[in-house]
Design a protein around this motif. Structure first.
Motif: not given
Length: 133
Positions: A51, A53-54, A56
C-alpha cells in the motif's frame, strides 16, 4: 515500512518452522491454528508493504524551483512574524499532527511550484518528532 518488513519476515519464518515440524512428523492438525495466524500476519504485512506508494524522483531543477518559489525563507524565519510564518507554512503546505499517546508530532509537507515556467511533480515529505517524556 521496516516494521512491516520485519513482521513479514517473522511470519514467513514461523510458517517455515511449522512446515519443518510437519515434515519431522508433527501432526498437521496441531498446527492449523498457528499456521492460520501466521498466514494472516503475512498477508497483513504484505498488504501494508504494497500500500506504500512508489517513490518518485525529483530533478535538481525542480528542487531549485521549489526553493525559489518559497521566497526568502531565512528572512522569514529570522523575523518570525505571524503573517510571514503563516505564508511560509501555506507555501510548504505544512501540516502538523500531535499524537499525545505517542508523545510525537507528525509533520507533513507537499511544497508546490508557483512558477508559470516550471511545472513540478508533487512530492510529499512526512517526518516524526519524538517529544521527550
Amino acid at each position: 515500512m521496516q516494521a512491516a518488513r520485519n513482521r513479514l519476515a517473522d511470519a514467513e519464518g514461523k510458517l517455515q518452522r511449522y512446515q519443518t515440524a510437519i515434515a519431522a512428523g508433527v501432526e498437521p492438525e496441531a498446527l492449523v491454528d498457528p499456521m492460520n495466524e501466521a498466514q494472516a500476519e503475512r498477508a497483513a504485512a504484505q498488504a501494508q508493504i504494497e500500500s506504500v506508494p512508489a517513490a518518485t524522483s525529483v530533478t535538481v531543477a525542480e528542487i531549485y524551483a521549489r526553493i525559489d518559489a518559497l521566497g526568502d525563507v531565512c528572512g522569514t524565519l529570522a523575523d518570525a512574524t505571524t503573517a510571514g510564518m503563516s505564508r511560509l507554512y501555506r507555501a510548504l503546505n505544512l501540516e502538523l499532527r500531535y499524537e499525545p499517546k505517542e508523545l510525537a508530532v507528525y509533520a507533513t509537507t507537499s511544497p508546490g511550484v508557483d512558477s508559470k515556467r516550471v511545472r513540478g511533480r508533487s512530492c510529499t515529505l512526512t517526518t516524526t518528532l519524538q517529544i521527550p517524556g
